[in-house]
Scaffold this motif. Sequence first.
Motif, PDB file in Angstrom:
ATOM      1  N   LYS A 236       0.808  -1.222   0.000  1.00  0.00           N
ATOM      2  CA  LYS A 236       0.000   0.000   0.000  1.00  0.00           C
ATOM      3  C   LYS A 236       0.838   1.267   0.000  1.00  0.00           C
ATOM      4  N   LEU A 237       2.019   1.203   0.588  1.00  0.00           N
ATOM      5  CA  LEU A 237       2.872   2.392   0.652  1.00  0.00           C
ATOM      6  C   LEU A 237       3.827   2.356  -0.530  1.00  0.00           C
ATOM      7  N   GLY A 238       3.441   3.032  -1.593  1.00  0.00           N
ATOM      8  CA  GLY A 238       4.222   3.003  -2.818  1.00  0.00           C
ATOM      9  C   GLY A 238       5.248   4.111  -2.925  1.00  0.00           C
ATOM     10  N   TRP A 239       5.515   4.796  -1.836  1.00  0.00           N
ATOM     11  CA  TRP A 239       6.468   5.900  -1.874  1.00  0.00           C
ATOM     12  C   TRP A 239       7.899   5.381  -2.042  1.00  0.00           C
ATOM     13  N   SER A 240       8.736   6.237  -2.587  1.00  0.00           N
ATOM     14  CA  SER A 240      10.153   5.906  -2.709  1.00  0.00           C
ATOM     15  C   SER A 240      10.834   6.068  -1.353  1.00  0.00           C
ATOM     16  N   VAL A 241      12.054   5.577  -1.254  1.00  0.00           N
ATOM     17  CA  VAL A 241      12.831   5.737  -0.024  1.00  0.00           C
ATOM     18  C   VAL A 241      12.964   7.214   0.319  1.00  0.00           C
ATOM     19  N   GLU A 242      13.232   8.028  -0.687  1.00  0.00           N
ATOM     20  CA  GLU A 242      13.403   9.470  -0.459  1.00  0.00           C
ATOM     21  C   GLU A 242      12.106  10.106   0.019  1.00  0.00           C
ATOM     22  N   GLU A 243      10.980   9.662  -0.530  1.00  0.00           N
ATOM     23  CA  GLU A 243       9.691  10.235  -0.134  1.00  0.00           C
ATOM     24  C   GLU A 243       9.318   9.850   1.294  1.00  0.00           C
ATOM     25  N   ILE A 244       9.615   8.608   1.682  1.00  0.00           N
ATOM     26  CA  ILE A 244       9.344   8.188   3.058  1.00  0.00           C
ATOM     27  C   ILE A 244      10.191   8.995   4.030  1.00  0.00           C
ATOM     28  N   ALA A 245      11.476   9.134   3.708  1.00  0.00           N
ATOM     29  CA  ALA A 245      12.377   9.881   4.584  1.00  0.00           C
ATOM     30  C   ALA A 245      11.944  11.333   4.701  1.00  0.00           C
ATOM     31  N   TYR A 246      11.511  11.924   3.590  1.00  0.00           N
ATOM     32  CA  TYR A 246      11.077  13.319   3.625  1.00  0.00           C
ATOM     33  C   TYR A 246       9.802  13.473   4.450  1.00  0.00           C
ATOM     34  N   TYR A 247       8.900  12.500   4.357  1.00  0.00           N
ATOM     35  CA  TYR A 247       7.673  12.531   5.155  1.00  0.00           C
ATOM     36  C   TYR A 247       8.005  12.514   6.645  1.00  0.00           C
ATOM     37  N   LEU A 248       8.964  11.684   7.046  1.00  0.00           N
ATOM     38  CA  LEU A 248       9.341  11.593   8.453  1.00  0.00           C
ATOM     39  C   LEU A 248      10.032  12.864   8.945  1.00  0.00           C
ATOM     40  N   GLU A 249      10.527  13.656   8.021  1.00  0.00           N
ATOM     41  CA  GLU A 249      11.171  14.915   8.395  1.00  0.00           C
ATOM     42  C   GLU A 249      10.194  16.087   8.382  1.00  0.00           C
ATOM     43  N   SER A 250       9.320  16.107   7.372  1.00  0.00           N
ATOM     44  CA  SER A 250       8.480  17.288   7.155  1.00  0.00           C
ATOM     45  C   SER A 250       7.001  17.075   7.475  1.00  0.00           C
ATOM     46  N   GLY A 251       6.542  15.827   7.405  1.00  0.00           N
ATOM     47  CA  GLY A 251       5.117  15.562   7.586  1.00  0.00           C
ATOM     48  C   GLY A 251       4.307  15.709   6.319  1.00  0.00           C
ATOM     49  N   PHE A 252       4.974  15.955   5.182  1.00  0.00           N
ATOM     50  CA  PHE A 252       4.271  16.126   3.907  1.00  0.00           C
ATOM     51  C   PHE A 252       4.402  14.862   3.055  1.00  0.00           C
ATOM     52  N   THR A 253       3.278  14.418   2.492  1.00  0.00           N
ATOM     53  CA  THR A 253       3.258  13.239   1.631  1.00  0.00           C
ATOM     54  C   THR A 253       3.554  13.637   0.190  1.00  0.00           C
ATOM     55  N   PRO A 254       3.874  12.688  -0.669  1.00  0.00           N
ATOM     56  CA  PRO A 254       4.093  12.997  -2.090  1.00  0.00           C
ATOM     57  C   PRO A 254       2.837  13.539  -2.774  1.00  0.00           C
ATOM     58  N   ASP A 255       1.660  13.313  -2.165  1.00  0.00           N
ATOM     59  CA  ASP A 255       0.394  13.792  -2.729  1.00  0.00           C
ATOM     60  C   ASP A 255       0.000  15.152  -2.188  1.00  0.00           C
ATOM     61  N   TYR A 256       0.949  15.836  -1.542  1.00  0.00           N
ATOM     62  CA  TYR A 256       0.737  17.185  -1.007  1.00  0.00           C
ATOM     63  C   TYR A 256      -0.257  17.212   0.154  1.00  0.00           C
ATOM     64  N   ASP A 257      -0.414  16.072   0.808  1.00  0.00           N
ATOM     65  CA  ASP A 257      -1.197  16.013   2.038  1.00  0.00           C
ATOM     66  C   ASP A 257      -0.227  16.194   3.203  1.00  0.00           C
ATOM     67  N   SER A 258      -0.773  16.364   4.414  1.00  0.00           N
ATOM     68  CA  SER A 258       0.102  16.529   5.572  1.00  0.00           C
ATOM     69  C   SER A 258      -0.310  15.579   6.684  1.00  0.00           C
ATOM     70  N   VAL A 259       0.640  15.284   7.553  1.00  0.00           N
ATOM     71  CA  VAL A 259       0.424  14.333   8.629  1.00  0.00           C
ATOM     72  C   VAL A 259      -0.619  14.857   9.608  1.00  0.00           C
ATOM     73  N   GLY A 260      -1.355  13.942  10.228  1.00  0.00           N
ATOM     74  CA  GLY A 260      -2.365  14.328  11.216  1.00  0.00           C
ATOM     75  C   GLY A 260      -2.436  13.322  12.340  1.00  0.00           C
ATOM     76  N   GLY A 261      -3.236  13.621  13.353  1.00  0.00           N
ATOM     77  CA  GLY A 261      -3.436  12.715  14.463  1.00  0.00           C
ATOM     78  C   GLY A 261      -2.160  12.502  15.264  1.00  0.00           C
ATOM     79  N   HIS A 262      -2.074  11.345  15.909  1.00  0.00           N
ATOM     80  CA  HIS A 262      -0.930  11.053  16.760  1.00  0.00           C
ATOM     81  C   HIS A 262       0.357  10.914  15.944  1.00  0.00           C
ATOM     82  N   MET A 263       0.208  10.621  14.650  1.00  0.00           N
ATOM     83  CA  MET A 263       1.379  10.472  13.804  1.00  0.00           C
ATOM     84  C   MET A 263       2.154  11.789  13.694  1.00  0.00           C
ATOM     85  N   ALA A 264       1.466  12.908  13.926  1.00  0.00           N
ATOM     86  CA  ALA A 264       2.147  14.197  13.883  1.00  0.00           C
ATOM     87  C   ALA A 264       3.240  14.261  14.952  1.00  0.00           C
ATOM     88  N   TYR A 265       3.003  13.640  16.103  1.00  0.00           N
ATOM     89  CA  TYR A 265       4.024  13.605  17.141  1.00  0.00           C
ATOM     90  C   TYR A 265       5.205  12.739  16.711  1.00  0.00           C
TER      91      TYR A 265
END
Length: 292
Positions: A236-265
């Motif tokens: 289900k998680l089709g992101w690249s290694v770079e996209e996953i790493a960037y999400y963990l740093e910024s909270g932004f997904t490749p689809d221009y969405d942003s992290v929410g809920g407890h995952m934001a912490y």
Amino acid sequence: MRRIVIVLVLLGLFGLGVFLIVTRPGHADPERFRGIEGNIARGEMVYYAAGCGSCHMAEGAQGEARLVLSGGQRFASPFGTFLAPNISPSEQGIANWSRQALADALWHGTGRERGHLYPALPYASYVKMTAQDLADLYEFLKTLPADPTPSAPHEVGFPFNIRASLGGWKMLFFTDDWVIEGDLSAEEARGRYLVEALGHCGECHTPRNALGGMDKNRWLAGVPGEGGAPNITPAKLGWSVEEIAYYLESGFTPDYDSVGGHMAYVVDNYAKLPPEDRAAVAAYLKRVPAVE
């Protein structure tokens, strides 16, 4: 008939006694700390990787207040509602805890009163934490602000309030084996440690069975429904290694969405780690078997 009943009762009491002895709370071997000294700076990184503040800070805390581990957040489950305790360095928290006591809790799920702790504390993951990281974490926790808020009791009804039964739960589901075995690169092995041990990602992202044990055949396959967590296997998680790493740093997904809920912490914590750690998590997630 009376003799039969007496024999059955005695056998039952004997069996109960054997069960309580076999499943008694475990304790950490002090020898694991031989020659190890804790380091506060390293402990800070362990603290963020392990997400301690995300659960033990006060509900809605922001900024520096997240370092005040007064507890009180509520975590609902099919077995009752668990309330995070105060783990600040105060009399109400862990001011009187030794390093050994912290190791008992994180490696064995054993409290200072020498009883079983509920696995709402993710010791089923922390059991894989190294002795050095645990020693470092202990030193950092002592530097945090003390708070006098008493820990609130868990809201757990019968029969789940019988803590002795947790010994049986541990026999069934408590192990320090890695989920993902095989020939891993150094980066993938570091990612495994961060995901399976410190980050305890499986505690939220892996389905559980009727007794609350993680179904490791569906490792990281997600938990549907309100309050659940998504499937983060390659299915289900089709992101690249770079996209996953960037999400963990910024909270932004490749689809221009942003992290929410407890995952934001979680993202806030992982943004404080070295970039190599975020890359390692991403590399590990690419090695996880795809589960639809």
